[in-house]
Design a protein around this motif. Sequence first.
Motif, PDB file in Angstrom:
ATOM      1  N   THR A  82      -0.535   1.547  -4.715  1.00 43.47           N
ATOM      2  CA  THR A  82      -1.979   1.639  -4.472  1.00 43.47           C
ATOM      3  C   THR A  82      -2.679   2.276  -5.660  1.00 43.47           C
ATOM      4  O   THR A  82      -3.721   1.789  -6.116  1.00 43.47           O
ATOM      5  CB  THR A  82      -2.257   2.427  -3.179  1.00 43.47           C
ATOM      6  OG1 THR A  82      -1.640   1.727  -2.085  1.00 43.47           O
ATOM      7  CG2 THR A  82      -3.743   2.568  -2.910  1.00 43.47           C
ATOM      8  N   ALA A  83      -2.110   3.349  -6.198  1.00 46.32           N
ATOM      9  CA  ALA A  83      -2.704   4.014  -7.359  1.00 46.32           C
ATOM     10  C   ALA A  83      -2.750   3.062  -8.554  1.00 46.32           C
ATOM     11  O   ALA A  83      -3.762   2.995  -9.262  1.00 46.32           O
ATOM     12  CB  ALA A  83      -1.913   5.272  -7.709  1.00 46.32           C
ATOM     13  N   ALA A  84      -1.685   2.310  -8.774  1.00 44.69           N
ATOM     14  CA  ALA A  84      -1.647   1.376  -9.898  1.00 44.69           C
ATOM     15  C   ALA A  84      -2.675   0.255  -9.727  1.00 44.69           C
ATOM     16  O   ALA A  84      -3.319  -0.155 -10.690  1.00 44.69           O
ATOM     17  CB  ALA A  84      -0.242   0.792 -10.052  1.00 44.69           C
ATOM     18  N   VAL A  85      -2.833  -0.237  -8.509  1.00 48.09           N
ATOM     19  CA  VAL A  85      -3.819  -1.286  -8.254  1.00 48.09           C
ATOM     20  C   VAL A  85      -5.229  -0.741  -8.486  1.00 48.09           C
ATOM     21  O   VAL A  85      -6.054  -1.382  -9.141  1.00 48.09           O
ATOM     22  CB  VAL A  85      -3.675  -1.842  -6.819  1.00 48.09           C
ATOM     23  CG1 VAL A  85      -4.853  -2.725  -6.449  1.00 48.09           C
ATOM     24  CG2 VAL A  85      -2.380  -2.631  -6.685  1.00 48.09           C
ATOM     25  N   ALA A 145       0.807  -1.228   0.000  1.00 50.71           N
ATOM     26  CA  ALA A 145       0.000   0.000   0.000  1.00 50.71           C
ATOM     27  C   ALA A 145       0.833   1.268   0.000  1.00 50.71           C
ATOM     28  O   ALA A 145       0.433   2.293   0.545  1.00 50.71           O
ATOM     29  CB  ALA A 145      -1.018   0.033   1.138  1.00 50.71           C
ATOM     30  N   GLY A 146       1.986   1.216  -0.654  1.00 52.41           N
ATOM     31  CA  GLY A 146       2.686   2.453  -0.937  1.00 52.41           C
ATOM     32  C   GLY A 146       1.807   3.261  -1.887  1.00 52.41           C
ATOM     33  O   GLY A 146       0.986   2.688  -2.619  1.00 52.41           O
ATOM     34  N   ILE A 184      -8.604  -4.095 -10.006  1.00 48.45           N
ATOM     35  CA  ILE A 184      -8.608  -5.405  -9.344  1.00 48.45           C
ATOM     36  C   ILE A 184      -8.657  -5.209  -7.828  1.00 48.45           C
ATOM     37  O   ILE A 184      -8.175  -4.213  -7.301  1.00 48.45           O
ATOM     38  CB  ILE A 184      -7.378  -6.247  -9.720  1.00 48.45           C
ATOM     39  CG1 ILE A 184      -6.075  -5.526  -9.351  1.00 48.45           C
ATOM     40  CG2 ILE A 184      -7.418  -6.639 -11.185  1.00 48.45           C
ATOM     41  CD1 ILE A 184      -4.821  -6.366  -9.528  1.00 48.45           C
ATOM     42  N   PRO A 185      -9.248  -6.173  -7.112  1.00 49.56           N
ATOM     43  CA  PRO A 185      -9.227  -6.088  -5.649  1.00 49.56           C
ATOM     44  C   PRO A 185      -7.820  -6.383  -5.140  1.00 49.56           C
ATOM     45  O   PRO A 185      -6.992  -6.950  -5.867  1.00 49.56           O
ATOM     46  CB  PRO A 185     -10.220  -7.162  -5.212  1.00 49.56           C
ATOM     47  CG  PRO A 185     -10.281  -8.130  -6.337  1.00 49.56           C
ATOM     48  CD  PRO A 185      -9.969  -7.348  -7.587  1.00 49.56           C
ATOM     49  N   SER A 186      -7.565  -5.998  -3.904  1.00 47.61           N
ATOM     50  CA  SER A 186      -6.222  -6.228  -3.384  1.00 47.61           C
ATOM     51  C   SER A 186      -6.239  -6.578  -1.905  1.00 47.61           C
ATOM     52  O   SER A 186      -7.225  -6.374  -1.204  1.00 47.61           O
ATOM     53  CB  SER A 186      -5.336  -5.009  -3.625  1.00 47.61           C
ATOM     54  OG  SER A 186      -5.810  -3.883  -2.940  1.00 47.61           O
ATOM     55  N   ILE A 187      -5.118  -7.104  -1.478  1.00 50.27           N
ATOM     56  CA  ILE A 187      -4.868  -7.446  -0.082  1.00 50.27           C
ATOM     57  C   ILE A 187      -3.690  -6.590   0.339  1.00 50.27           C
ATOM     58  O   ILE A 187      -2.650  -6.589  -0.323  1.00 50.27           O
ATOM     59  CB  ILE A 187      -4.523  -8.934   0.065  1.00 50.27           C
ATOM     60  CG1 ILE A 187      -5.698  -9.787  -0.412  1.00 50.27           C
ATOM     61  CG2 ILE A 187      -4.119  -9.259   1.497  1.00 50.27           C
ATOM     62  CD1 ILE A 187      -5.320 -11.195  -0.776  1.00 50.27           C
ATOM     63  N   VAL A 188      -3.858  -5.870   1.421  1.00 49.03           N
ATOM     64  CA  VAL A 188      -2.816  -4.949   1.867  1.00 49.03           C
ATOM     65  C   VAL A 188      -2.094  -5.504   3.093  1.00 49.03           C
ATOM     66  O   VAL A 188      -2.723  -5.921   4.063  1.00 49.03           O
ATOM     67  CB  VAL A 188      -3.417  -3.566   2.188  1.00 49.03           C
ATOM     68  CG1 VAL A 188      -2.369  -2.645   2.792  1.00 49.03           C
ATOM     69  CG2 VAL A 188      -4.008  -2.948   0.926  1.00 49.03           C
ATOM     70  N   VAL A 189      -0.756  -5.473   3.011  1.00 48.09           N
ATOM     71  CA  VAL A 189       0.111  -5.838   4.121  1.00 48.09           C
ATOM     72  C   VAL A 189       1.033  -4.640   4.349  1.00 48.09           C
ATOM     73  O   VAL A 189       2.129  -4.565   3.788  1.00 48.09           O
ATOM     74  CB  VAL A 189       0.931  -7.119   3.825  1.00 48.09           C
ATOM     75  CG1 VAL A 189       1.813  -7.472   5.015  1.00 48.09           C
ATOM     76  CG2 VAL A 189       0.014  -8.278   3.453  1.00 48.09           C
ATOM     77  N   PRO A 190       0.568  -3.655   5.143  1.00 48.27           N
ATOM     78  CA  PRO A 190       1.364  -2.433   5.331  1.00 48.27           C
ATOM     79  C   PRO A 190       2.558  -2.647   6.263  1.00 48.27           C
ATOM     80  O   PRO A 190       2.502  -3.473   7.182  1.00 48.27           O
ATOM     81  CB  PRO A 190       0.358  -1.465   5.957  1.00 48.27           C
ATOM     82  CG  PRO A 190      -0.636  -2.342   6.652  1.00 48.27           C
ATOM     83  CD  PRO A 190      -0.698  -3.619   5.863  1.00 48.27           C
ATOM     84  N   PHE A 191       3.625  -1.899   5.983  1.00 46.23           N
ATOM     85  CA  PHE A 191       4.839  -1.986   6.793  1.00 46.23           C
ATOM     86  C   PHE A 191       5.070  -0.728   7.625  1.00 46.23           C
ATOM     87  O   PHE A 191       5.415  -0.819   8.786  1.00 46.23           O
ATOM     88  CB  PHE A 191       6.070  -2.218   5.902  1.00 46.23           C
ATOM     89  CG  PHE A 191       6.128  -3.576   5.299  1.00 46.23           C
ATOM     90  CD1 PHE A 191       6.776  -4.607   5.944  1.00 46.23           C
ATOM     91  CD2 PHE A 191       5.513  -3.839   4.087  1.00 46.23           C
ATOM     92  CE1 PHE A 191       6.826  -5.882   5.397  1.00 46.23           C
ATOM     93  CE2 PHE A 191       5.561  -5.100   3.519  1.00 46.23           C
ATOM     94  CZ  PHE A 191       6.214  -6.125   4.183  1.00 46.23           C
ATOM     95  N   PHE A 192       4.912   0.463   7.024  1.00 48.01           N
ATOM     96  CA  PHE A 192       5.224   1.696   7.756  1.00 48.01           C
ATOM     97  C   PHE A 192       4.623   2.909   7.057  1.00 48.01           C
ATOM     98  O   PHE A 192       4.004   2.804   5.999  1.00 48.01           O
ATOM     99  CB  PHE A 192       6.741   1.871   7.906  1.00 48.01           C
ATOM    100  CG  PHE A 192       7.463   2.086   6.604  1.00 48.01           C
ATOM    101  CD1 PHE A 192       7.871   1.013   5.837  1.00 48.01           C
ATOM    102  CD2 PHE A 192       7.737   3.370   6.133  1.00 48.01           C
ATOM    103  CE1 PHE A 192       8.526   1.212   4.626  1.00 48.01           C
ATOM    104  CE2 PHE A 192       8.388   3.570   4.923  1.00 48.01           C
ATOM    105  CZ  PHE A 192       8.788   2.477   4.179  1.00 48.01           C
ATOM    106  N   ALA A 193       4.859   4.060   7.648  1.00 44.53           N
ATOM    107  CA  ALA A 193       4.485   5.375   7.103  1.00 44.53           C
ATOM    108  C   ALA A 193       3.000   5.455   6.793  1.00 44.53           C
ATOM    109  O   ALA A 193       2.178   5.152   7.638  1.00 44.53           O
ATOM    110  CB  ALA A 193       5.366   5.730   5.903  1.00 44.53           C
ATOM    111  N   ASP A 194       2.655   5.859   5.564  1.00 40.53           N
ATOM    112  CA  ASP A 194       1.250   6.060   5.181  1.00 40.53           C
ATOM    113  C   ASP A 194       0.558   4.780   4.734  1.00 40.53           C
ATOM    114  O   ASP A 194      -0.637   4.778   4.452  1.00 40.53           O
ATOM    115  CB  ASP A 194       1.158   7.107   4.080  1.00 40.53           C
ATOM    116  CG  ASP A 194       1.915   6.707   2.814  1.00 40.53           C
ATOM    117  OD1 ASP A 194       2.828   5.861   2.900  1.00 40.53           O
ATOM    118  OD2 ASP A 194       1.602   7.261   1.750  1.00 40.53           O
ATOM    119  N   GLN A 195       1.271   3.675   4.679  1.00 43.41           N
ATOM    120  CA  GLN A 195       0.707   2.432   4.165  1.00 43.41           C
ATOM    121  C   GLN A 195      -0.529   1.949   4.938  1.00 43.41           C
ATOM    122  O   GLN A 195      -1.521   1.556   4.307  1.00 43.41           O
ATOM    123  CB  GLN A 195       1.782   1.352   4.113  1.00 43.41           C
ATOM    124  CG  GLN A 195       2.891   1.697   3.136  1.00 43.41           C
ATOM    125  CD  GLN A 195       4.092   0.800   3.259  1.00 43.41           C
ATOM    126  OE1 GLN A 195       4.155  -0.106   4.094  1.00 43.41           O
ATOM    127  NE2 GLN A 195       5.089   1.050   2.403  1.00 43.41           N
TER     128      GLN A 195
END
Length: 149
Positions: A56-59, A51-52, A64-75
């Motif tokens: 995110t914009a490209a997805v 979810a950078g 298409i649907p997506s699954i997000v696994v955020p690591f840091f910052a705005d993710q």
Amino acid sequence: MKKTHQRSIILSGWGNVGRTVGIKDSLRAFVRKEVPHDWLFPQVKAMVHHAGASTTAAVLRSGIPSIVVPFFADQPIWGEKLNRLGVSPSPIPYNHVSEETLAEAIEVVLSDEVMKKKAQELGQKIRSEDGVANAVEAFHRHLGLLRDE
């Protein structure tokens, strides 16, 4: 991906993800350093990503649907936004990713017809928008160079 009977493409990127873990099922998982998102994403059923902002914009653009696994910052914020838009299940914190949590999320995005439809509709809306012209107009309006009619 064996648990969901799906194939995957892992983009290792600058973080070398996918090359640091042992890929046990090379018939289902294909690892590449990078592939252009605008080419790849429309060809897959769903996306697992961090979810950078640009990913995110490209997805979203691909529809298409997506699954997000955020690591840091705005993710985490982007992950929650995708969930509120109905195009992704709740984000999975990276320290909670397991075979079970990932398989469950994959099953959700592949079987939820409403989620797939919302992703397609949002992607179409984004692709039909002239984002650059809208941004320039908003910028000029904010500076007082344009007046509301």
